[in-house]
Design a protein around this motif. Structure first.
Motif, PDB file in Angstrom:
ATOM      1  N   HIS A  95       0.695  -1.355  -0.281  1.00 60.20           N
ATOM      2  CA  HIS A  95       0.213  -0.091  -0.120  1.00 60.20           C
ATOM      3  C   HIS A  95       1.152   1.059  -0.277  1.00 60.20           C
ATOM      4  O   HIS A  95       0.129   2.326  -0.282  1.00 60.20           O
ATOM      5  N   VAL A 102      -6.544   5.492  -0.796  1.00 59.96           N
ATOM      6  CA  VAL A 102      -7.143   4.448  -1.701  1.00 59.96           C
ATOM      7  C   VAL A 102      -8.296   4.173  -2.622  1.00 59.96           C
ATOM      8  O   VAL A 102      -7.694   3.711  -3.787  1.00 59.96           O
ATOM      9  N   ASN A 108      -5.077   2.027  -4.540  1.00 59.95           N
ATOM     10  CA  ASN A 108      -4.875   0.761  -3.720  1.00 59.95           C
ATOM     11  C   ASN A 108      -3.815   1.486  -2.595  1.00 59.95           C
ATOM     12  O   ASN A 108      -2.920   0.801  -2.532  1.00 59.95           O
ATOM     13  N   ALA A 110      -2.295   3.060   1.478  1.00 56.47           N
ATOM     14  CA  ALA A 110      -2.608   3.140   2.812  1.00 56.47           C
ATOM     15  C   ALA A 110      -3.578   3.266   3.456  1.00 56.47           C
ATOM     16  O   ALA A 110      -3.115   2.880   4.985  1.00 56.47           O
TER      17      ALA A 110
END
Length: 135
Positions: A95, A102, A108, A110
């Motif tokens: 991440h 995200v 994707n 952290a």
């Protein structure tokens, strides 16, 4: 009559613990149902981890077995610490390289895993063993 502050705090912490357990359990179930354990092991191997498939199975089985125990309120601190180590590694390996967000400004990242990690560590802290005071 309103519940006491201590009872409300315990209930709120239990709610967060159960929500975490559900998310962590689903993570393991999804990996098994998608036949993702072997690719996860191969990913770990590619990153230089010894026994990548063994680690992948450990993580998956831990998610499936420890999450319900965690939800139940047993062995909360040690389970939360193991999950914290697993999720910290996920942040490091997957991440963080993808950035912070995200969705939206990234993909994707952290942020979600950091929130899970913070909630796990808060639960570990709240359920830590305390030294008894001898009277």
């Amino acid at each position: 009559m309103a519940p006491s502050r201590d009872a409300s705090t315990r209930q709120a912490l239990a709610f967060v613990r159960v929500a975490l357990a559900v998310l962590l359990f689903i993570h393991g179930v999804a990996r098994v149902l998608a036949d993702g354990v072997t690719p996860f092991g191969a990913f770990l191997d590619s990153r230089g981890f010894p026994w990548g498939l063994g680690i992948a199975w450990f993580v998956t089985v831990f998610e499936l077995v420890a999450a319900p125990v965690f939800a139940w309120g047993r062995w909360v601190a040690p389970i939360a610490l193991v999950f914290s180590a697993i999720y910290a590694c996920g942040i490091w390996l997957v991440h963080a390289p993808a950035g912070w967000f995200v969705v939206g400004l990234g993909r994707n990242g952290a942020e979600y895993s950091v929130l899970i990690l913070a909630c796990l560590l808060a639960n570990a802290w709240a359920h830590r063993p305390r030294a008894s005071v001898l009277d």
